[in-house]
Write an enzyme that holds these catalytic residues in place. Structure first.
Site, short mmCIF file in Angstrom:
data_model
loop_
_atom_site.label_atom_id
_atom_site.label_comp_id
_atom_site.label_asym_id
_atom_site.label_seq_id
_atom_site.Cartn_x
_atom_site.Cartn_y
_atom_site.Cartn_z
N SER A 218 12.71 -66.76 -30.49
CA SER A 218 12.84 -66.37 -31.80
C SER A 218 14.21 -67.92 -31.38
O SER A 218 14.94 -68.16 -33.00
CB SER A 218 13.17 -65.63 -32.56
OG SER A 218 14.86 -64.32 -32.05
N HIS A 466 19.18 -48.34 -39.68
CA HIS A 466 18.49 -49.60 -39.01
C HIS A 466 19.21 -50.97 -39.74
O HIS A 466 19.21 -50.76 -41.09
CB HIS A 466 17.13 -49.74 -39.08
CG HIS A 466 17.04 -51.37 -38.18
ND1 HIS A 466 16.75 -51.86 -39.23
CD2 HIS A 466 16.54 -51.36 -36.71
CE1 HIS A 466 15.49 -52.87 -37.79
NE2 HIS A 466 16.65 -52.97 -36.63
N GLU A 468 18.75 -54.93 -39.92
CA GLU A 468 18.67 -55.93 -39.19
C GLU A 468 19.06 -57.43 -40.07
O GLU A 468 19.19 -57.27 -41.01
CB GLU A 468 17.34 -56.55 -38.90
CG GLU A 468 16.92 -58.12 -39.16
CD GLU A 468 17.38 -58.15 -37.50
OE1 GLU A 468 17.91 -58.99 -37.60
OE2 GLU A 468 17.33 -57.59 -36.73
N HIS A 536 21.69 -54.84 -31.20
CA HIS A 536 20.38 -56.03 -30.35
C HIS A 536 20.83 -56.80 -31.24
O HIS A 536 20.70 -57.62 -31.69
CB HIS A 536 19.05 -55.22 -31.05
CG HIS A 536 18.75 -53.80 -30.19
ND1 HIS A 536 17.50 -53.78 -30.06
CD2 HIS A 536 19.49 -52.96 -30.35
CE1 HIS A 536 17.34 -52.09 -29.57
NE2 HIS A 536 18.50 -52.06 -29.87
N GLU A 537 20.00 -58.15 -30.06
CA GLU A 537 20.55 -59.79 -29.73
C GLU A 537 21.46 -59.78 -30.22
O GLU A 537 21.92 -61.04 -30.60
CB GLU A 537 19.43 -60.28 -30.90
CG GLU A 537 17.85 -59.87 -31.01
CD GLU A 537 17.41 -58.66 -31.53
OE1 GLU A 537 16.01 -58.12 -31.34
OE2 GLU A 537 18.36 -57.97 -33.04
N GLU A 561 10.56 -53.45 -25.90
CA GLU A 561 9.52 -54.56 -27.03
C GLU A 561 8.82 -55.59 -26.68
O GLU A 561 8.00 -55.56 -26.70
CB GLU A 561 10.03 -54.88 -28.02
CG GLU A 561 11.07 -56.16 -27.27
CD GLU A 561 11.92 -56.30 -28.38
OE1 GLU A 561 11.57 -55.86 -30.03
OE2 GLU A 561 13.37 -57.48 -28.40
#
Length: 754
Positions: A218, A466, A468, A536-537, A561
């Site tokens: 991405s 979570h 995001e 994450h990321e 994933e």
């Protein structure tokens, strides 16, 4: 926490020729010199060269706001050695969680104070008479710590009139290798680590670069045909294992490495081009090109293109070189952690290792969705009455399903349940330029946050939050306090954050100084609310979890994933412990039992691992945060094998790496914290492996109930991944286990003291 410091510290004014500094056991030798005005170092190990003469320094950018004369020259040359100090330090400290109960931090420290003088053009007096040139002087300290398994060094900038605020154009730390080593590397990229590791000679990196890049990610920003990421693992022809990384990266950009030689050129348009194209500085610089097979540090820029904005007093992260003639030493090293500051949190009683499951895998695979409706092409959160929206019928985070996962967790002794897609905004979250994506407090109509948390708590389970961010960092920071207050209200004590897509503010990168400051800001704010963070990321870890142990996990690599996105090679998990995990634990999300996803979904991907190999990851891929990632119904088909996931610990008093070779195999034994129980895991690549395990680490006065979860004789990651056998017997110290691992397979062993 107990510390044991040596009662002496030697300070000496040494001669100006090369200074030799030896590690406590003498295996690692550092030599430092100022050679024609440039600081230079070398590293040897057991009499063999590891790092050939390599220069150190920083190239500064002109600052239009700086006072005249303060940035007239780079911090590259023109130095004289003003002072040298050497001392030895020894302590033993206890991590809040970790692979071992005690960690020894023993090194010899050497600090070189350098002086740089230069003349600026003489000003004219008011009467027209030219005055004498002005002499400027700056000081920097290059500090080395020499361990028995490697070195760390950093630049320190004391506060001083001639070096107050300054901008970094590029850091120029060199690592000159002795030859064309075998390397396990990822393409240098400002925004993603979600690549598959490449194995090649250093000379082959340029030719492999284009095919090595995960162009479908991405967010991709490749900067050079020879740029690679850290942690970089190498092996020399004469059997030395060498690893280059960094430690304690705070208020500074993440470091990459560029293999610089006479052929280095700008990136072609085909390889990336545009704003990501990179023209190497040495090619147009007055400084000589380094030797062949030399890596030069390359920092991640911010949206302005600059690599750092500094105010003295300050320092850079540590640059690390680990070395051994035994691959197991690479995995057991604590050098990265030791170079970080001690824990800064006064109360850590609320931090705890966690085993969890969650509503996640079915969405990754494509069976369920994060978004609640398909009714709108785009949304603005304040303009929608969600009670009147038509649901799409595929939303995963619904009350019935979440209760099913809570029941499964309670039945099997799992601590928490992750739920992704619970909050409004997922309908157009993937528009990477959208600033106001989520508010992190408003649930979808089919997610009753109050009821579900009460239900979870009645079962002795917690929900795992979570968040995001869609890489809209300003939006996240704006909502962060209310989001954490909501977590406190409902009893959440852990959050998984995400940073998918290009960074907003636009033009910034995931690994820049400003983004590294953001990630740490979130961790610090979370600590105020007694919340653990699993990012994450985000940028790859550099041991900051020692200083802020509520940083319990990171992804920052190609995780499970990707088994739903086409898969990863069987050797992938035999490389990550040598590379990504050097800086801190990874939330790899292991535990996939049904590897052919078409058995329960429309996804045709398949995980390249056996079921027994999946169990091994709970040992070989260390983390205090471990997920049972597959669906409850898939685990129920293999309940006898799932017993190992129920039993295995997440926190350890001792760890012994028994076998290791990068990309081939890893075998590790770990002792569960506060018990006499041991667990062993072995994982191998596509070639299989015969593991020989000597149980000489067991207590000689005890017998152990041994349960072995192994690949069956006909197991194979491609043709028969679910073939496994379970064997039980009683063992004691001194015995040997021989276990055959299938291609792409592995094994897991529990040893419960009687």
């Amino acid at each position: 926490m107990k510390k044991f410091l040596l009662p002496f510290c030697l300070f000496a004014f040494l001669p100006l020729n090369a200074t030799e500094v030896k590690s406590p056991n003498g295996n690692v030798v550092l030599n430092f010199n100022v050679e024609e005005g440039r600081p230079t170092y070398t590293v040897d190990y057991k009499g063999r060269h590891v790092v050939l003469p390599s220069h150190l320094g920083l190239e500064l950018a002109k600052d239009k706001h700086a006072s005249k004369g303060l940035d007239e020259t780079d911090l590259m040359d023109g130095f004289t050695l003003q002072d040298e100090q050497t001392c030895e330090f020894d302590e033993t400290w206890q991590p809040i969680w970790g692979e071992t109960r005690d960690i020894r931090n023993h090194y010899v420290e050497y600090a070189a104070t350098l002086s740089q003088k230069w003349r600026s053009a003489p000003p004219k007096a008011s009467n027209g008479v030219r005055l004498q040139p002005r002499v400027h002087e700056r000081h920097i300290i290059i500090r080395f710590r020499v361990y028995d398994d490697g070195i760390g060094f950093r630049y320190e900038f004391p506060q001083q009139p001639e070096l107050n605020y300054f901008l970094i154009k590029e850091e120029k730390s060199e690592f000159a290798m002795t030859g064309d080593h075998t390397a396990w590397w990822l393409p240098g990229d400002y925004d993603t680590q979600e690549q598959e590791t490449q194995e090649s000679k250093l000379s082959e990196i340029r030719g492999r670069m284009k095919e090595a890049v995960n162009w479908g990610n991405s967010s991709v920003a490749v900067f050079s045909e020879t740029g690679v990421q850290t942690s970089l693992q190498m092996k020399s022809a004469d059997g030395l294992y060498i690893n280059i990384h960094e430690a304690a990266c705070a208020d500074y950009a993440t470091m990459h490495l560029e293999l610089v030689d006479a052929q280095t050129t700008a990136l072609t348009t085909e390889l990336g081009g545009g704003t990501n194209a990179y023209t190497p500085n040495p090619a147009s610089s007055s400084y000589p090109l380094p030797k062949p097979f030399t890596f030069v540090s390359h920092l991640t820029p911010d949206a302005t293109g600059l690599k750092g904005a500094m105010q003295t007093p300050c320092e850079t992260p540590w640059r690390t070189v680990m070395v051994s003639d035994d691959a197991r030493d690479m995995l057991s090293s604590n050098l990265i952690l030791n170079l970080n500051e001690p824990c800064k949190l006064e109360d850590t009683s609320w931090i705890h290792p966690t085993k969890y499951c969650g509503v996640w895998w079915e969405m990754i695979v494509g069976k369920s969705s994060w978004n609640y409706t398909d009714e709108f092409p785009s949304i603005k959160l304040d303009n929608i009455d969600w009670t009147k929206v038509k649901p799409n019928g595929r939303h995963g985070a619904n009350n019935e399903k979440v209760k099913r996962y809570i029941d499964f967790a309670a039945k099997n002794g799992l601590d928490q349940v992750l739920v992704e897609g619970w909050n409004v905004g997922w309908e157009d979250w993937a528009n990477m330029w959208k600033r106001d994506v989520f508010d992190f407090v408003t649930p979808y109509p089919d997610f009753d946050i109050d009821m579900l948390n009460k239900y979870a708590q009645s079962k002795g389970v917690k929900l795992l939050m979570h968040h995001e961010t869609s890489s809209s960092t300003q939006n996240y920071e704006r909502h962060l306090e209310k989001a954490f207050q909501l977590m406190n209200k409902y009893g959440y004590d852990a959050v998984k954050t995400g940073y998918v897509g290009d960074i907003i503010p636009r033009g910034d990168h995931h690994f820049s100084q400003s983004m590294n400051n953001h990630y740490l800001y979130v961790v610090k704010e979370a600590a105020k609310h007694h919340i653990m963070v699993n990012a994450h990321e985000a940028t790859r870890p550099t041991g900051l979890c020692r200083t802020y142990p509520n940083m319990v996990g990171n992804e920052s690599a190609r995780g499970t994933e990707y088994e739903a996105f086409g898969g990863s090679r069987p050797d992938h998990t035999c490389i990550l412990p040598f590379t990504r995990l050097q800086g801190g634990p990874m939330d790899y999300t292991p535990g996939i039992f049904v590897t052919k996803l078409s058995e329960w979904s429309d996804n045709t991907s398949w995980a390249r691992i056996t079921l027994a190999g999946s169990l091994a990851l709970y040992l070989t891929m260390y983390s205090p945060l471990q997920m049972a990632a597959d669906l409850p119904e898939n685990y129920e088909k293999f309940d006898d094998a799932f017993q190992f996931i129920r039993d295995v610990a997440c926190d350890w008093d001792d760890s012994r790496y028994l076998e290791a070779e990068p990309a081939d195999y890893i075998t590790v034994a770990r002792k569960a914290k506060g018990t006499d129980n041991w667990f062993i895991g072995g994982k191998c690549d596509e070639n299989g492996h015969l593991s020989t395990i000597k149980l000489d680490f067991l207590d000689k006065d005890k017998k152990y109930e041994c349960t072995i979860y192994a690949d069956a004789k006909d197991a194979h990651y491609e043709t028969n991944p679910q073939a496994y056998v379970i064997t039980k017997k009683t063992v004691k110290a001194g015995q040997t286990l021989k276990i055959k691992e299938a291609p792409g397979g592995g094994f897991a062993v529990s040893l419960i003291a009687k």
